[in-house]
Scaffold this motif. Sequence first.
Motif, mmCIF file in Angstrom:
data_model
loop_
_atom_site.group_PDB
_atom_site.id
_atom_site.type_symbol
_atom_site.label_atom_id
_atom_site.label_comp_id
_atom_site.label_asym_id
_atom_site.label_seq_id
_atom_site.Cartn_x
_atom_site.Cartn_y
_atom_site.Cartn_z
ATOM 1 N N GLN A 7 0.829 -1.203 0.000
ATOM 2 C CA GLN A 7 0.000 0.000 0.000
ATOM 3 C C GLN A 7 0.866 1.257 0.000
ATOM 4 O OE1 GLN A 7 -2.477 -0.606 3.433
ATOM 5 N NE2 GLN A 7 -3.677 -2.230 2.454
ATOM 6 N N LEU A 8 1.942 1.240 0.763
ATOM 7 C CA LEU A 8 2.846 2.390 0.793
ATOM 8 C C LEU A 8 3.524 2.578 -0.564
ATOM 9 C CD1 LEU A 8 4.547 2.010 4.290
ATOM 10 C CD2 LEU A 8 2.591 3.435 3.652
ATOM 11 N N ARG A 9 3.910 1.472 -1.182
ATOM 12 C CA ARG A 9 4.561 1.549 -2.495
ATOM 13 C C ARG A 9 3.602 2.118 -3.541
ATOM 14 N NH1 ARG A 9 6.026 -3.204 -2.479
ATOM 15 N NH2 ARG A 9 8.164 -2.896 -1.728
ATOM 16 N N ILE A 10 2.366 1.659 -3.487
ATOM 17 C CA ILE A 10 1.362 2.149 -4.444
ATOM 18 C C ILE A 10 1.091 3.631 -4.214
ATOM 19 C CG2 ILE A 10 -1.105 2.047 -4.996
ATOM 20 C CD1 ILE A 10 -0.876 -1.008 -4.730
ATOM 21 N N PHE A 11 0.916 4.029 -2.952
ATOM 22 C CA PHE A 11 0.627 5.438 -2.699
ATOM 23 C C PHE A 11 1.806 6.328 -3.095
ATOM 24 C CE2 PHE A 11 0.586 9.208 0.092
ATOM 25 C CZ PHE A 11 -0.520 9.816 -0.462
ATOM 26 N N LYS A 12 3.006 5.903 -2.816
ATOM 27 C CA LYS A 12 4.195 6.673 -3.205
ATOM 28 C C LYS A 12 4.214 6.878 -4.715
ATOM 29 C CE LYS A 12 9.222 6.042 -3.535
ATOM 30 N NZ LYS A 12 9.205 5.583 -4.929
ATOM 31 N N ALA A 67 3.635 10.367 1.773
ATOM 32 C CA ALA A 67 4.436 9.878 0.639
ATOM 33 C C ALA A 67 5.924 9.923 0.976
ATOM 34 C CB ALA A 67 4.142 10.710 -0.607
ATOM 35 N N GLU A 68 6.364 10.987 1.645
ATOM 36 C CA GLU A 68 7.776 11.100 2.039
ATOM 37 C C GLU A 68 8.146 10.034 3.060
ATOM 38 O OE1 GLU A 68 8.485 15.038 3.414
ATOM 39 O OE2 GLU A 68 7.995 15.986 1.485
ATOM 40 N N VAL A 69 7.262 9.806 4.025
ATOM 41 C CA VAL A 69 7.519 8.766 5.023
ATOM 42 C C VAL A 69 7.536 7.387 4.347
ATOM 43 C CG1 VAL A 69 6.613 7.613 7.075
ATOM 44 C CG2 VAL A 69 6.552 10.108 6.923
ATOM 45 N N SER A 70 6.614 7.176 3.405
ATOM 46 C CA SER A 70 6.556 5.899 2.677
ATOM 47 C C SER A 70 7.870 5.624 1.956
ATOM 48 C CB SER A 70 5.404 5.920 1.662
ATOM 49 O OG SER A 70 4.158 6.067 2.306
ATOM 50 N N GLU A 71 8.412 6.659 1.334
ATOM 51 C CA GLU A 71 9.676 6.481 0.617
ATOM 52 C C GLU A 71 10.797 6.088 1.567
ATOM 53 O OE1 GLU A 71 12.401 8.716 -2.771
ATOM 54 O OE2 GLU A 71 10.927 9.874 -1.646
ATOM 55 N N ARG A 72 10.845 6.729 2.741
ATOM 56 C CA ARG A 72 11.890 6.384 3.714
ATOM 57 C C ARG A 72 11.734 4.946 4.196
ATOM 58 N NH1 ARG A 72 10.912 11.704 5.683
ATOM 59 N NH2 ARG A 72 9.778 10.917 7.510
ATOM 60 N N ILE A 73 10.492 4.545 4.476
ATOM 61 C CA ILE A 73 10.247 3.173 4.943
ATOM 62 C C ILE A 73 10.664 2.166 3.879
ATOM 63 C CG2 ILE A 73 8.434 1.502 5.531
ATOM 64 C CD1 ILE A 73 6.913 3.841 6.866
ATOM 65 N N ASN A 75 12.766 2.528 1.438
ATOM 66 C CA ASN A 75 14.222 2.531 1.277
ATOM 67 C C ASN A 75 14.900 1.725 2.379
ATOM 68 O OD1 ASN A 75 14.193 4.061 -1.046
ATOM 69 N ND2 ASN A 75 14.521 6.018 -0.006
ATOM 70 N N GLU A 76 14.383 1.834 3.604
ATOM 71 C CA GLU A 76 14.951 1.063 4.711
ATOM 72 C C GLU A 76 14.732 -0.433 4.503
ATOM 73 O OE1 GLU A 76 16.824 1.907 7.299
ATOM 74 O OE2 GLU A 76 16.896 3.956 6.523
ATOM 75 N N VAL A 77 13.546 -0.790 4.021
ATOM 76 C CA VAL A 77 13.254 -2.201 3.749
ATOM 77 C C VAL A 77 14.186 -2.727 2.660
ATOM 78 C CG1 VAL A 77 11.524 -3.805 2.846
ATOM 79 C CG2 VAL A 77 10.867 -2.071 4.515
ATOM 80 N N MET A 78 14.389 -1.907 1.619
ATOM 81 C CA MET A 78 15.308 -2.312 0.559
ATOM 82 C C MET A 78 16.726 -2.451 1.098
ATOM 83 S SD MET A 78 15.395 -3.170 -2.618
ATOM 84 C CE MET A 78 13.854 -2.506 -3.253
ATOM 85 N N GLY A 79 17.083 -1.558 2.027
ATOM 86 C CA GLY A 79 18.414 -1.645 2.632
ATOM 87 C C GLY A 79 18.609 -2.941 3.402
ATOM 88 N N ILE A 80 17.569 -3.399 4.080
ATOM 89 C CA ILE A 80 17.643 -4.684 4.798
ATOM 90 C C ILE A 80 17.883 -5.808 3.808
ATOM 91 C CG2 ILE A 80 16.293 -6.357 6.122
ATOM 92 C CD1 ILE A 80 14.869 -3.952 7.429
ATOM 93 N N ARG A 81 17.167 -5.763 2.692
ATOM 94 C CA ARG A 81 17.328 -6.796 1.657
ATOM 95 C C ARG A 81 18.751 -6.803 1.120
ATOM 96 N NH1 ARG A 81 15.202 -6.227 -4.442
ATOM 97 N NH2 ARG A 81 16.003 -8.173 -5.245
ATOM 98 N N TYR A 82 19.263 -5.608 0.821
ATOM 99 C CA TYR A 82 20.621 -5.509 0.283
ATOM 100 C C TYR A 82 21.654 -6.032 1.285
ATOM 101 C CZ TYR A 82 19.039 -2.570 -3.629
ATOM 102 O OH TYR A 82 18.453 -2.096 -4.762
ATOM 103 N N ARG A 83 21.495 -5.624 2.551
ATOM 104 C CA ARG A 83 22.490 -6.026 3.545
ATOM 105 C C ARG A 83 22.491 -7.541 3.763
ATOM 106 N NH1 ARG A 83 21.404 -0.783 5.585
ATOM 107 N NH2 ARG A 83 19.500 -1.418 6.641
#
Length: 307
Positions: A7-12, A67-73, A75-83
Amino acid sequence: MNYTLQQLRIFKTVAETKSITKASEVLHLTQPAVSIQLKKLQDQFDIPLTEVIGRQLYITEFGNEIAEVSERILNEVMGIRYRSKAYKGHLVGTLRISIVSTAKYVMPYFLSDFMRAHEGVDLQMDVTNKAGVISSLEENAVDFALVSVLPEQFEVDKVTLMKNKLYLVGSRSPVEKGNIVRKSDFEKLPFIFREKGSATRRAMVDFLRASGIRTGKMMQLTSNEALKQAVIAGLGYSIMPIIGLKNELNNGSLQILPVKGLPISTSWNLIWLSSKKFSPIANAYLDYVKEEKDTIIKEKFNWYEDY
């Protein structure tokens, strides 16, 4: 609150595109699916995220904050995946590429096996016009670009992938079978051009000028796909790269017309800024292209070599 990452991805994405239709295209979802998830997210807030005035969708002030908060969230989730993948020794991150519109018939074949082999690598590929590609390179916003005409504004390095061949094509021949299209024939033909700044248009205009050819009625379209459909419909003739015409040539909806001096032959070049500092992903991709390009051409473009 019980919102989901989807939902956050869609709204962003809706906030970025200001359109449910465009967001659905970017996300490869149906419009109803986007609308349903958008409503589920909205139901969790007492303050509206969006508003519709006339037929235009607007993001409210509160919606922009979400939308700004969604982007930060995200990005953090993607960072977990990358790490997590980095700890396993995998390549992680994003490969960024910008290509001109006709290169969409070429570039995916030089990416598919690499992306399949590296699950931690995301792809961001912008399909745009020549000016957009040059701008992306100049701003160092991409790792690579695929073009048929090298930029003159700055120094680049390149790997030549394959030939780019342009022929005169039409839905039917304007001359009797077996005859070539002569200079005098061109003056009677309606001709369709790409927009100014297009490498295809430049090659076409250079050929016509060098051959002393004047055309009949002139039309202009701003995408290769629109131009192709116009030629199929019989709206006019054009000099086009045949890399995107495989199906149309096979089913007979388009045909190559013999003209002295054609085809125009250029090359598809994978380019990057000479001063570019590559990420591990970009380095790995460049090594892959250099090693595999001949095999890819042989397996995926054997039909193309016959022309």
